[in-house]
Design an enzyme around this catalytic site. Structure first.
Site, short mmCIF file in Angstrom:
data_model
loop_
_atom_site.label_atom_id
_atom_site.label_comp_id
_atom_site.label_asym_id
_atom_site.label_seq_id
_atom_site.Cartn_x
_atom_site.Cartn_y
_atom_site.Cartn_z
N THR A 9 4.13 12.85 2.04
CA THR A 9 5.50 12.61 1.57
C THR A 9 5.70 13.24 0.19
OG1 THR A 9 4.89 10.43 0.70
CG2 THR A 9 5.87 10.49 2.91
N PHE A 10 4.60 13.41 -0.55
CA PHE A 10 4.66 14.10 -1.85
C PHE A 10 5.15 15.54 -1.62
CE2 PHE A 10 2.98 14.02 -6.28
CZ PHE A 10 3.07 15.38 -6.60
N PRO A 47 0.79 -1.24 0.00
CA PRO A 47 0.00 0.00 0.00
C PRO A 47 0.82 1.29 0.00
CG PRO A 47 -0.47 -1.33 1.98
CD PRO A 47 0.57 -2.04 1.21
N GLU A 48 2.11 1.21 0.22
CA GLU A 48 2.90 2.44 0.30
C GLU A 48 3.02 3.11 -1.07
OE1 GLU A 48 3.44 3.77 2.96
OE2 GLU A 48 3.51 2.18 4.46
N1 LIG Z 1 0.30 14.19 -10.38
C1 LIG Z 1 0.04 14.27 -9.08
N2 LIG Z 1 -0.16 13.15 -8.36
C2 LIG Z 1 -0.41 13.28 -7.04
C3 LIG Z 1 -0.46 14.52 -6.39
N3 LIG Z 1 -0.70 14.32 -5.10
C4 LIG Z 1 -0.79 12.99 -4.93
N4 LIG Z 1 -0.61 12.34 -6.10
C5 LIG Z 1 -0.65 10.89 -6.36
O1 LIG Z 1 -0.96 10.23 -5.16
C6 LIG Z 1 0.18 9.59 -4.64
C7 LIG Z 1 0.31 9.96 -3.18
O2 LIG Z 1 1.01 9.01 -2.52
P1 LIG Z 1 2.44 9.25 -1.89
O3 LIG Z 1 3.41 9.42 -2.98
O4 LIG Z 1 2.60 8.11 -0.96
O5 LIG Z 1 2.37 10.59 -1.03
P2 LIG Z 1 1.50 10.86 0.31
O6 LIG Z 1 0.47 9.78 0.42
O7 LIG Z 1 0.91 12.21 0.07
O8 LIG Z 1 2.44 10.83 1.46
C8 LIG Z 1 1.36 10.07 -5.45
O9 LIG Z 1 2.38 9.14 -5.57
C9 LIG Z 1 0.72 10.40 -6.77
O10 LIG Z 1 0.58 9.23 -7.54
C10 LIG Z 1 -0.25 15.70 -7.19
O11 LIG Z 1 -0.28 16.83 -6.73
N5 LIG Z 1 -0.01 15.51 -8.52
MG LIG Z 2 1.07 7.61 0.70
#
Ligand SMILES: Nc1nc2c(ncn2[C@@H]2O[C@H](COP(=O)(O)OP(=O)(O)O)[C@@H](O)[C@H]2O)c(=O)[nH]1
Ligand SMILES: [Mg+2]
Length: 445
Positions: free
Chosen positions: A404-405, A69-70
């Site tokens: 983390t994004f 799920p990560e």
């Molecule tokens: N293109 C885009 N994708 C996003 C954005 N925010 C989230 N995502 C998508 O949602 C995922 C969020 O998961 P993660 O990378 O684990 O970050 P977190 O969950 O915010 O800590 C990202 O990897 C992207 O695939 C954004 O602003 N732009």
């Molecule tokens: Mg995440």
């Protein structure tokens, strides 16, 4: 709002053709020698079994995977931990890190797009990674190591008994598996499981390992108890950073340079829609990350506000630290006014419904909106990187709490030399009382 542009797509096709030619050549002449010649003096060599049979014998491979799920950006963080472990292991052996192919990520849901077995080279500059620690792509591992076999899988887990006696100690022990094993034996006695969509890959042996502590706590165990040539750590996120935000952390983080085609698309977009170029914005970039040492505060950034608005699972639980759309737009407007910026770039994972709402409330927002063809080439991961790249170059950035994004954007801006005041900002929940802002993790060279 704008699409990614025709010229960009044409460029991409050329790039992909180039990549395919490269792949075929690699198959014909052995992947290892191509890697070695491509990297020249710029990087470590991952070993070359064709021309140096003596050293190839001793080459060891570290593979890893992360809890399914990560998401993408935590996985980038786990890479840093594994790079650190490989550096430690290399003090006593010729270890190489095998890059786990990207795919089957929960958030990568764009329909009709093949998103599995994606090599790191599609998202990151592998040559840049190699200048930090020896790494190879998974398909190179198959070619070099003699087939799709992993000698030993170690499934990391915590201790069944926890550490309830109150004393935290770092330790590693082979233990019975606590959770149901995600690998099962086939008729030939090999272990089958998820190997990044490579169905022919099998493991010879699978055991569980309770580990508590930083990544390199595994090194002494692996050095004295494991003789297998290829070792895969599953659930690698179980171990922590050796030294979060220390020099080694930053070395590895700096080496995670985005793939050039993604940076070019992001830069074109900045120039075309946001009046932003490196020259004007003092965000000069060098291909060799080791030469980038921007002074804190030297970057000015393009004349726009950038926003990372994380939605979806972040709002489902009605978390207190995430704003309503209305609250977010109010904050955006006040920041634009305060910093005298008339443009706002928005990166978001909002669903269609929320996006429509946001567009009504903030009609002037600029977004990177790929066409289906662009998306097919770039994949969800490539689009996420382009969003991050554009956010990283703005005069002022605001992100979402504990995403983390957003954290990866902070780091990118830290590398570019932005004043921390313009970077470590987050939205507050509509009725959040103490809205603590993100920590400034100062870069260490
Ligand atoms: N293109 C885009 N994708 C996003 C954005 N925010 C989230 N995502 C998508 O949602 C995922 C969020 O998961 P993660 O990378 O684990 O970050 P977190 O969950 O915010 O800590 C990202 O990897 C992207 O695939 C954004 O602003 N732009
Ligand atoms: Mg995440």
């Amino acid at each position: 709002m704008a699409d990614a542009g025709g010229a960009t797509v044409a460029f991409l096709w050329l790039y992909i053709v180039y990549c395919n030619v490269f792949k075929i050549a690699a198959l014909l002449f052995s992947v290892a020698s191509i890697v070695a010649s491509e990297t020249k003096d710029f990087a470590f060599h991952a070993g070359n079994p064709i021309s140096q049979p003596a050293t190839a014998k001793d080459l060891r491979y570290l593979l890893y995977d992360v809890n399914p799920p990560e998401g993408f950006n935590l996985r980038r963080d786990v890479y840093i931990r594994m790079a650190s472990l490989v550096k430690t292991l290399r003090k006593e052996g010729d270890w190489v890190l095998v890059l786990p192919p990207w795919g089957r990520l929960y958030h990568w849901q764009s329909p009709d797009i093949h998103q599995v077995r994606i090599p790191w080279g599609e998202f990151f500059s592998v040559t840049s990674l190699q200048a930090n620690v020896p790494v190879i792509e998974y398909e190179e591992f198959i070619a070099e190591s003699g087939g799709p076999f992993v000698d030993q899988v170690l499934v990391l887990q915590h201790y069944a008994e926890g550490w309830s006696d109150g004393t935290w100690e770092e330790k590693v022990d082979e233990r019975p598996c606590i959770e149901r094993l995600m690998y099962s034996k086939d008729k030939q006695g090999y272990y089958r499981g998820w190997f990044w969509g490579y169905e022919e890959t099998r493991a010879i042996n699978v055991t569980c390992l309770s580990a508590q502590g930083h990544a390199s706590v595994l090194a002494p165990f692996m050095q004295s108890n494991i003789t297998a040539t290829s070792v895969m750590l599953d659930r690698a996120e179980t171990v922590l950073h050796d030294h979060y935000a220390g020099k080694d952390y930053w070395d590895t983080r700096r080496s995670m340079v985005f793939a050039k085609h993604l940076r070019i698309i992001g830069d074109d977009f900045r120039a075309k829609y946001l009046n932003s170029t490196d020259e004007k914005d003092h965000t000069d970039y060098k291909e060799d990350w080791r030469l980038i040492k921007a002074k804190l505060g030297s970057a000015k950034g393009g004349p726009y506000l950038s926003v990372h608005l994380r939605r979806k699972d972040f709002i489902w639980g009605h978390r207190e630290d995430v704003p309503s759309l209305k609250g977010a737009v109010k904050k955006i407007r006040s920041l634009m006014k305060k910093h005298v910026l008339d443009k706002v770039f928005v990166a978001t994972d909002a669903d269609e419904e929320e996006l429509a709402k946001l567009k009504r409330m903030l009609p002037e927002m600029v977004r990177f909106e790929p066409t289906w063809e662009d998306l097919d080439l770039l994949k969800d991961g490539g689009v996420a990187i382009i969003d991050q790249w554009i956010c990283a170059h703005a005069r002022y950035f605001i992100g979402t709490s504990v995403s983390t994004f957003s954290f990866r954007i902070h780091e990118e801006r830290e590398i570019l030399g932005f004043d921390p005041k313009t970077t470590y900002n987050r939205f507050c929940g509509d009725s959040e009382k103490e809205c603590e802002q993100p920590t400034h993790w100062k870069i260490v060279y």
